[in-house]
Design an enzyme around this catalytic site. Structure first.
Site, short mmCIF file in Angstrom:
data_model
loop_
_atom_site.label_atom_id
_atom_site.label_comp_id
_atom_site.label_asym_id
_atom_site.label_seq_id
_atom_site.Cartn_x
_atom_site.Cartn_y
_atom_site.Cartn_z
N HIS A 273 -12.11 9.23 6.10
CA HIS A 273 -11.81 7.81 6.32
C HIS A 273 -11.28 7.55 7.73
CE1 HIS A 273 -10.62 3.76 5.25
NE2 HIS A 273 -9.34 4.00 5.50
N HIS B 49 -9.71 9.28 2.42
CA HIS B 49 -9.23 8.20 1.56
C HIS B 49 -9.44 8.63 0.12
CE1 HIS B 49 -8.57 4.31 -0.25
NE2 HIS B 49 -8.15 3.85 0.92
N ARG C 218 -1.74 9.17 8.59
CA ARG C 218 -1.50 7.77 8.96
C ARG C 218 -1.00 6.97 7.76
NH1 ARG C 218 -4.73 3.23 8.45
NH2 ARG C 218 -6.43 4.54 7.71
N GLU D 173 0.85 -1.19 0.00
CA GLU D 173 0.00 0.00 0.00
C GLU D 173 0.88 1.23 0.00
OE1 GLU D 173 -3.40 -0.07 2.66
OE2 GLU D 173 -3.45 -2.24 2.52
N ARG E 3 -1.34 9.10 1.16
CA ARG E 3 -2.77 9.22 0.94
C ARG E 3 -3.25 10.66 0.79
NH1 ARG E 3 -5.86 5.01 4.73
NH2 ARG E 3 -4.94 3.44 3.39
#
Ligand code: SIN
Length: 542
Positions: free
Chosen positions: A329, A224, A364, A109, A268
């Site tokens: 998110h 997100h 995060r 990811e 992100r």
């Protein structure tokens, strides 16, 4: 042996309850049914150093880089060092992570330098973890109160000693406990577009703030990048991009390529803002996620849940790119805790998304949230054990150089002439938060939001009544947290991680410290101080 009240039933609450049940009397309270939580919807997986050629130091470095200079390095070290043991414990509890031959299947990811994300059921990692933990808890006969809402925490002489709860079956009642562990998750329902379930209304954080606890990093809300543009904003995991899917604008251009060296696998916040810019440039039309290179068979095998959802919407994503847009998110902020989940209020612990441990900083790293829930839940219970054994010393919940904001309990004095504002509703709150405290912010929007939110807080405080529904109590919680997010976002005059300011586009090294939000302790606005049950009934755990 102590009495421990665990509120919330995602990974953090369940791990805490399972650990605590070994030595203490435990009751678990959850707002919906036991299996319902943000954890259940986690797709990508859980990050941890589980392969011989990966290194804890690399996981630490990736986490710190994603956190944009705001992580607590000690907390990150704890997370990444203790993570593998907690993952092995999940396996012992019955989680069956996907395999590639004899090894675990590797998932990549964004912003990970190694494919260290373990997954289960393809894209059903959260559901697999939740099921295993619920089964483990049931085997230990821990009492669980479902459909039970946290109205407030019980505070006496500055310490928490239980909770004021409400359910249809029991009405309003209290449970007293030596230790309360909040594991109530985040606040995605502050925004109109969110991947979070409807239970994510920030009840634990709001109750903690009213009880005198300090929150921190609240301005950092992670959006997100890729949620389906359908009601419910169904998440399309970052792991889909990890497997090779790309983002395209209306002209078919891979717009992320020019924006970041890692393109679609940039952190992100970068991808979410890249999408927002591309959408703005095409009149608000969503961008598309092009997964056609993966082929129908691979998409169905690796992402069965996403595949089913997209196909149910009438799109064959093996041949046609699917429309996506950012959605709220994850909340990096929360109740400030030390390395053992202790909050600034004695008796009160916080673990999982509701806690601000410092591991996420301003942004995060993907798949670190399930890990954080498991690691810090186990540590909180160990800390309770140590306290029962007489241990006293623990470090402050925030560093000394933290900036501080005091929130006026119910909107404070109006600092400008009263204006005509739209009456409060959840939808009106959504509109304000999306427009002014969403992906990109600026001073004038945040000031306008503050004025509206403070006005709502003054008007709803005076019309409160004990008979109000849990929906009204959720609204009060969301409003309190919206005011916290906006106050901290106004205070942070820089762009860092998930907090992007149009008027301060650069990171400012002088602001590399957390902003804390506190409020004078207040009773829940929908429950008058003299409510007979506040000091009354103590329900023995069933
Ligand atoms: C995802 O699967 O993209 C979400 C994982 C996460 O939020 O860490």
């Amino acid at each position: 042996m102590a009495t421990v009240l665990v509120i919330g039933s995602g990974i953090a609450g369940l791990v805490a309850a399972i650990h605590a049940s070994e030595r203490h009397d435990v009751v678990v309270v959850t707002k919906d049914v036991l299996g319902q939580s943000n954890t259940r919807y986690a797709q990508g997986g859980i990050a941890g150093v589980m392969f011989d050629d990966d290194r804890v130091e690399d996981h630490i470095r990736d986490t710190l880089l994603a956190g944009a200079g705001l992580c607590d390095e000690d907390a990150v070290r704890v997370l990444c060092t203790e993570g593998p043991a907690r993952i092995r414990e999940l396996i012992d509890f019955g989680v069956s992570f996907d395999r590639d031959g004899a090894d675990f299947a590797k998932g990549l990811e964004a912003a990970h330098s190694y494919p260290r994300v373990l997954h289960a059921g393809g894209d059903a990692t959260g559901a697999a973890i939740e099921t295993a933990l619920v089964t483990t808890l049931a085997a230990r006969a821990v009492p669980v109160l479902e459909h039970t809402f946290l109205r407030d925490l019980l505070v006496d002489h500055g310490a928490v000693h239980g909770a004021l709860l409400q359910s249809t079956e029991r009405g309003v009642f209290t449970i007293e406990a030596d230790h309360v562990i909040l594991a109530t998750g985040g606040l995605g329902q502050l925004y109109p577009y969110t991947t979070n379930p409807s239970v994510a209304t920030g009840d634990g954080a709001a109750a903690a703030l009213r009880a005198g606890a300090v929150l921190a990093d609240v301005e950092f809300v992670q959006f997100h990048p890729t949620a389906l543009t359908l009601p419910g904003s169904f998440l399309v995991s970052e792991a889909v991009r990890g497997e090779g899917a790309v983002l395209r604008d209306a002209a078919g251009r891979r717009f992320m390529v020019g924006l970041h060296p890692d393109a679609e696998l940039a952190p992100r916040d970068v991808v979410a803002r890249g999408i927002a810019e591309a959408m703005a440039a095409q009149g608000g039309r969503p961008v598309t996620l092009d997964a056609t290179s993966l082929g129908a068979e691979r998409l169905a095998a690796r992402f069965p849940g996403i595949d089913e959802q997209i196909r149910a919407s009438g799109v064959d994503w093996s041949t046609t790119p699917v429309e996506v847009a950012p959605a709220a998110h994850y909340w990096m902020g929360g109740i400030a805790t030390d390395l053992d989940g202790r909050t600034s209020v004695p008796g009160l612990f916080a673990v999982g998304e509701v806690a601000r441990t410092g591991v996420h900083g301003a942004n995060r790293l993907a798949s670190n949230s399930l890990l954080e829930g498991a690691v810090f839940a186990a540590r909180a219970v160990a800390a309770i054990d140590a306290e029962r054994g007489g241990a006293q010393d623990h470090r402050p919940v925030l560093p000394p150089h933290t900036e501080r904001i005091d929130l006026a309990p119910s909107g404070g004095q109006s600092d400008s002439a009263p204006s005509t504002i739209t009456p409060f509703s959840r939808e009106a709150l959504h509109t304000v938060m999306w427009a002014h405290a969403g992906l990109v912010r600026d001073a004038s929007g945040l000031r306008a939001a503050k004025q509206t939110l403070d006005g709502w807080a003054r008007s709803t405080a005076s019309s409160a009544s004990a008979a109000e529904s849990t929906r009204a109590a959720e609204d009060a919680n969301l409003l309190l947290l919206a005011r916290s997010v906006v106050a901290a976002a106004l205070h942070r005059t820089e762009s860092r991680g998930a907090h992007a300011r149009d008027d301060f586009p650069l990171i400012d090294a002088a602001q590399a410290q957390p902003v804390a939000v506190s409020s004078a302790p207040v009773p829940h606005p929908t429950l008058p101080e003299d409510h007979p049950l506040v000091n009354g009934t103590v329900l023995a755990p069933c």
